[in-house]
Structure formats: structure tokens, C-alpha cells
Design an enzyme around this catalytic site. Structure first.
Site, mmCIF file in Angstrom:
data_model
loop_
_atom_site.group_PDB
_atom_site.id
_atom_site.type_symbol
_atom_site.label_atom_id
_atom_site.label_comp_id
_atom_site.label_asym_id
_atom_site.label_seq_id
_atom_site.Cartn_x
_atom_site.Cartn_y
_atom_site.Cartn_z
ATOM 1 N N ALA A 24 62.719 69.149 46.849
ATOM 2 C CA ALA A 24 62.544 70.378 47.641
ATOM 3 C C ALA A 24 63.861 71.036 48.056
ATOM 4 O O ALA A 24 63.958 72.262 48.098
ATOM 5 C CB ALA A 24 61.713 70.066 48.883
ATOM 6 N N ASP A 106 58.071 75.675 41.667
ATOM 7 C CA ASP A 106 58.500 77.049 41.388
ATOM 8 C C ASP A 106 59.117 77.111 39.993
ATOM 9 O O ASP A 106 59.244 76.102 39.301
ATOM 10 C CB ASP A 106 59.502 77.518 42.452
ATOM 11 C CG ASP A 106 60.712 76.596 42.521
ATOM 12 O OD1 ASP A 106 61.449 76.508 41.513
ATOM 13 O OD2 ASP A 106 60.931 75.962 43.571
ATOM 14 N N HIS A 121 55.144 67.867 39.341
ATOM 15 C CA HIS A 121 54.010 68.319 40.156
ATOM 16 C C HIS A 121 53.412 69.628 39.661
ATOM 17 O O HIS A 121 52.714 70.308 40.393
ATOM 18 C CB HIS A 121 54.443 68.430 41.632
ATOM 19 C CG HIS A 121 54.822 67.108 42.233
ATOM 20 N ND1 HIS A 121 55.600 66.978 43.362
ATOM 21 C CD2 HIS A 121 54.551 65.833 41.836
ATOM 22 C CE1 HIS A 121 55.771 65.695 43.634
ATOM 23 N NE2 HIS A 121 55.159 64.978 42.724
ATOM 24 N N CYS A 132 36.434 78.896 31.599
ATOM 25 C CA CYS A 132 36.742 79.209 30.196
ATOM 26 C C CYS A 132 38.201 78.899 29.841
ATOM 27 O O CYS A 132 38.635 79.124 28.715
ATOM 28 C CB CYS A 132 36.421 80.679 29.891
ATOM 29 S SG CYS A 132 37.631 81.841 30.544
ATOM 30 N N ILE A 236 73.076 70.934 48.043
ATOM 31 C CA ILE A 236 73.211 70.783 46.594
ATOM 32 C C ILE A 236 73.847 72.009 45.924
ATOM 33 O O ILE A 236 74.672 71.883 45.026
ATOM 34 C CB ILE A 236 71.832 70.439 45.971
ATOM 35 C CG1 ILE A 236 71.919 70.237 44.469
ATOM 36 C CG2 ILE A 236 70.769 71.467 46.287
ATOM 37 C CD1 ILE A 236 72.393 68.885 44.076
HETATM 38 ZN ZN ZN Z 1 37.110 82.417 32.695
#
Ligand code: ZN
Length: 247
Positions: A24, A106, A121, A132, A236
Site C-alpha cells: 500500500a 490500482d 489482489h 455473460c 519509497i
Molecule cells: Zn452481461
């Protein structure tokens, strides 16, 4: 340039198979809040802890409330890669870094130009219709929210669209896990950054490292500090920003 940065530069100079394992802290420097850091505001606005809202059960139980939290906390707009993302992309382009393994969902590593990114993740940039399996990007999730649609529905079949992020109670993707472990196991240098390594199972991945240099860059002390050759308790982005890349 301080002593620690010099040591890091020397390690990077002699390495040609670096893997970066990030958490994070890499994204918070771009302005993405760590949803785990609970503040006063948070408590007033949400009726449940983030770990509950971001669980599979909750997604199906109260999809609208899930999306209210998800859009507010995990889909911030106007965010840009920071010095950490940019330097890692530069190291990869120079052939020195082989992979980024991240716990973040992200898209900032890819926006910075990184090609090999294992997102343990999942990612907010992929979303699929539950019926679908039609694909939608993160813009679709933002835009439907702006139109007042509490739950994003598939344009083709009307099904509910679900982000391809790993919710609590869900397992990690096998291929992503394999790729990440392989990269770590083959690395000569592993740089861990912006994570205190307390999110499992992702944090256990570093046990596969058998290379020469283990480096930790994190603002606060972590349980792994004792095992690292070099520990830098600084942001960092500021640290990596000072590194010079030579092929
Ligand atoms: Zn759909």
C-alpha cells in the site's frame, strides 16, 4: 546522498535480476488512501469495517453499499504514478528488473510503463459481468456511479458487473501466484517496499527468495527487518527517486 542510498545504489548496480515486492505504501505516495487506516471520518461515514464491506458475502448481500465504498475508497480519480513507479519501470526497461509483484489493485505500475506486473489482489481496471462475462474497464464503474447507478449493470445482458479484485473470503488467482513465486525464486535481489508485510497470504511469498540481496524500504519497522541486508525507513518514492539507472 546518505549511506543507505549509496548501499542501495551499489546493490542495484551489481544486480540484473531484481524483483520488487510492493504494498500500500507505494500507492499512498500517489494519494491513494490505505483503506485499512481507519480514521475518525471513516467511522462516521460507514456502518461496517472495510474488511467486511470488501468481502465476497457482503458484495452479494449489499452490492449497492459495496459499490458506494469501492467507488469512494478504491477508485480515486486524477491519480498519477510517483517516483517509485517511474523508477521501477525505468529499471525494467534497462533490463535490470524482471518483475513487480504488488498487493495493490490500482493500475499505477502499468501507467508508469512496467510490463511484468503480478497483481496478487487483482486490479480495478478489469471488471466482468457475472452472467455473460463481458469486460468493462474502471471508467465504466466510475461513469455509472456518476450517472447515479448504485450498481453497475452489464450493457449487454443486465447482469451485475463485479471488479476483478480479490475480496476477503476469495482465493488468489493461481496463474498470478505462480508467476510471482517464480519471479521471486529466480531473483538475485528482492526489494520489498511500502509494506509492513502483515497481509497474508501475499506476505508469505518472500519466503521463496533465495537470492543475494534482500532489501526493505518502509516508513515503519517491520517484522522482516532483521532478515534484510539493508533496511531503509523512508518513503519509497523518495528513496527510489534518488537511484540512478545504468544498463
Ligand atoms: Zn452481461
Amino acid at each position: 546522498m546518505n549511506e543507505n542510498i549509496k548501499k542501495l545504489q551499489a546493490i542495484i548496480d551489481e544486480s540484473d535480476n531484481i524483483v520488487f515486492f510492493g504494498g500500500a505504501g507505494v500507492s499512498t505516495e500517489s494519494g491513494i488512501p490505505d483503506f485499512r487506516s481507519v480514521d475518525g471520518l471513516y467511522n462516521k461515514e460507514w456502518d461496517y469495517p472495510p474488511e467486511e464491506i470488501l468481502s465476497r458475502d457482503f458484495f452479494f448481500r449489499d452490492t449497492a453499499e459495496f459499490y458506494r465504498f469501492y467507488r469512494a475508497k478504491l477508485l480515486p480519480t486524477g491519480i498519477k504514478p510517483n517516483k517509485a513507479h517511474l523508477k521501477l519501470a525505468e529499471l525494467e526497461a534497462a533490463g535490470k528488473l524482471k518483475a513487480v509483484v504488488t498487493q495493490n489493485i490500482d493500475n499505477l505500475h502499468q501507467e508508469a510503463g512496467s510490463k511484468v506486473v503480478y497483481q496478487l489482489h487483482g486490479t480495478t481496471s478489469r471488471n466482468y459481468c457475472l452472467q455473460c462475462h463481458a469486460f468493462y474497464d474502471d471508467k465504466f464503474i466510475v461513469e455509472t456511479g456518476e450517472k447515479g447507478e448504485k450498481i453497475p449493470h452489464c450493457k449487454k445482458c443486465g447482469g451485475i458487473v463485479k471488479p476483478d479484485v480479490v475480496l476477503y473470503q476469495e482465493g488468489l488467482d493461481d496463474k498470478t501466484v505462480e508467476g510471482a513465486i517464480q519471479a521471486i525464486a529466480n531473483a538475485d535481489t528482492l526489494i520489498i517496499g511500502g509494506t509492513s508485510l502483515n497481509v497474508y497470504p501475499a506476505a508469505s511469498f518472500i519466503r521463496y527468495f533465495q537470492g543475494k540481496h534482500l532489501v526493505m524500504i518502509n516508513k515503519s519497522v517491520t517484522p522482516q527487518d532483521a532478515y534484510c541486508e539493508l533496511v531503509i525507513h523512508e518513503p519509497i518514492g523518495e528513496v527510489l527517486g534518488q537511484i540512478t539507472v545504468s544498463a
